[in-house]
Design a protein around this motif. Structure first.
Motif, mmCIF file in Angstrom:
data_model
loop_
_atom_site.group_PDB
_atom_site.id
_atom_site.type_symbol
_atom_site.label_atom_id
_atom_site.label_comp_id
_atom_site.label_asym_id
_atom_site.label_seq_id
_atom_site.Cartn_x
_atom_site.Cartn_y
_atom_site.Cartn_z
ATOM 1 N N ASP A 173 0.836 -1.200 0.000
ATOM 2 C CA ASP A 173 0.000 0.000 0.000
ATOM 3 C C ASP A 173 0.874 1.254 0.000
ATOM 4 O OD1 ASP A 173 -1.948 1.880 0.194
ATOM 5 O OD2 ASP A 173 -2.538 1.391 2.259
ATOM 6 N N ILE A 226 -7.831 5.853 -13.222
ATOM 7 C CA ILE A 226 -8.401 4.818 -12.359
ATOM 8 C C ILE A 226 -9.878 4.648 -12.751
ATOM 9 C CG2 ILE A 226 -8.749 4.028 -9.999
ATOM 10 C CD1 ILE A 226 -5.842 4.575 -10.709
ATOM 11 N N ILE A 265 -3.575 1.796 -2.219
ATOM 12 C CA ILE A 265 -2.975 1.747 -3.567
ATOM 13 C C ILE A 265 -2.025 0.558 -3.579
ATOM 14 C CG2 ILE A 265 -1.556 2.957 -5.272
ATOM 15 C CD1 ILE A 265 -2.495 5.581 -4.111
ATOM 16 N N TYR A 271 -7.027 8.466 -5.573
ATOM 17 C CA TYR A 271 -6.628 7.603 -6.695
ATOM 18 C C TYR A 271 -6.291 6.199 -6.187
ATOM 19 C CZ TYR A 271 -6.419 12.024 -9.164
ATOM 20 O OH TYR A 271 -6.748 13.237 -9.717
ATOM 21 N N CYS A 272 -7.028 5.771 -5.185
ATOM 22 C CA CYS A 272 -6.797 4.437 -4.641
ATOM 23 C C CYS A 272 -7.217 3.385 -5.661
ATOM 24 C CB CYS A 272 -7.563 4.244 -3.334
ATOM 25 S SG CYS A 272 -9.352 4.324 -3.528
ATOM 26 N N THR A 273 -6.598 2.216 -5.586
ATOM 27 C CA THR A 273 -6.919 1.138 -6.536
ATOM 28 C C THR A 273 -7.778 0.054 -5.893
ATOM 29 O OG1 THR A 273 -4.900 -0.100 -6.006
ATOM 30 C CG2 THR A 273 -4.769 1.542 -7.774
ATOM 31 N N ASN A 319 1.750 5.797 -10.497
ATOM 32 C CA ASN A 319 0.557 6.046 -9.677
ATOM 33 C C ASN A 319 0.657 7.397 -8.976
ATOM 34 O OD1 ASN A 319 1.102 2.997 -9.713
ATOM 35 N ND2 ASN A 319 -1.021 3.089 -9.022
ATOM 36 N N HIS A 345 0.208 -1.232 -8.808
ATOM 37 C CA HIS A 345 1.196 -0.228 -9.212
ATOM 38 C C HIS A 345 1.556 -0.370 -10.684
ATOM 39 C CE1 HIS A 345 2.776 -1.009 -4.841
ATOM 40 N NE2 HIS A 345 1.543 -0.515 -4.856
#
Length: 251
Positions: A21, A79, A62, A51-53, A45, A65
């Motif tokens: 993370d 995203i 996140i 902009y979390c995945t 990223n 990557h």
């Protein structure tokens, strides 16, 4: 171990679920980021919760990557929300690199028509001895020199054969004739036919050549990767300057 794998890749995009993370400040996260950068890569990223995945009702992370060591390109990373997985989709757009222009050189050449005419004008002045003849030749050669500019073509590809070269020469000849005779419709048809023929020949020969290479290297992974790197123009290790990220948006 990871850094040694990164350093082997001369032009690469590395992406996936790393389960690390980037939003956390733990030491092992910092060590990972430093390791990536010291290997000549840049993480694309945007390190921001927006902009979390992967997102749950309580957390934002996140852990997916994308990093690269490719320079002279622009990258656009987005995203995308998805109902197919608990991870969001990463959409990466790679800007096209401007094609490299062949270098040119200036050089001196002899205009043989001018040389012939100069010799005709001075031949009566030559005396009956070798020195007089030699001086006449040297003088006329110097007076017949012209400056020219030449494009240095890259080395010929291994898949190019004599038939392709002959077809290219025919196409180029027809192109020049067509430019001289712009109203000749029959010449235009001949040029287009030869141009299309060359395109098909190049495509077919290139496909057959690399298909055979892949077949011959099926049990030789190192040689197969050499072929893949050749196709990807993956030959020269770039300097560690960071790539350009032109936009980073959330969809």
């Amino acid at each position: 171990m990871y850094s040694s794998q990164l350093e082997k890749r001369k032009r690469a995009l590395v992406f996936g679920d790393f389960n690390i993370d980037l939003l956390k400040k733990d030491k092992y996260i910092t060590d990972y980021v430093v390791e990536v950068k010291e290997s000549g890569y840049e993480i694309l990223n945007k390190i921001n919760p927006d902009y979390c995945t992967r997102e749950t009702s309580k957390t934002k992370t996140i852990i997916d990557h994308i990093s690269t060591n490719i320079n002279n390109h622009t990258f656009s990373l987005s995203i995308i929300e998805s109902s197919l997985s608990d991870h969001k989709h990463l959409y990466l757009e790679v800007g096209k690199e401007a094609p490299r222009r062949n270098s040119k050189i200036n050089y001196t050449a002899i205009d043989y028509d001018t040389l012939y005419n100069n010799v005709l004008k001075t031949i009566d002045k030559i005396e009956n001895d070798y020195s007089s003849l030699e001086n006449c030749i040297i003088l006329n050669i110097n007076n017949s020199k012209i400056r020219k500019r030449k494009t240095l073509n890259p080395p010929q590809k291994d898949w190019i054969n004599k038939n392709i070269i002959d077809a290219i020469n025919t196409r180029n000849y027809l192109w020049k004739e067509m430019k001289r005779n712009k109203n000749d419709e029959e010449l235009k048809k001949l040029f287009r036919k030869e141009r299309d023929k060359v395109q098909v020949m190049i495509k077919t020969c290139k496909e057959n050549y690399y298909q055979k290479l892949f077949q011959d290297t099926q049990k030789q992974p190192k040689k197969m990767w050499d072929v893949i790197n050749t196709l990807a123009a993956n030959k020269i290790k770039n300097s560690p300057a960071p790539p350009k990220l032109v936009s980073d948006s959330k969809k």
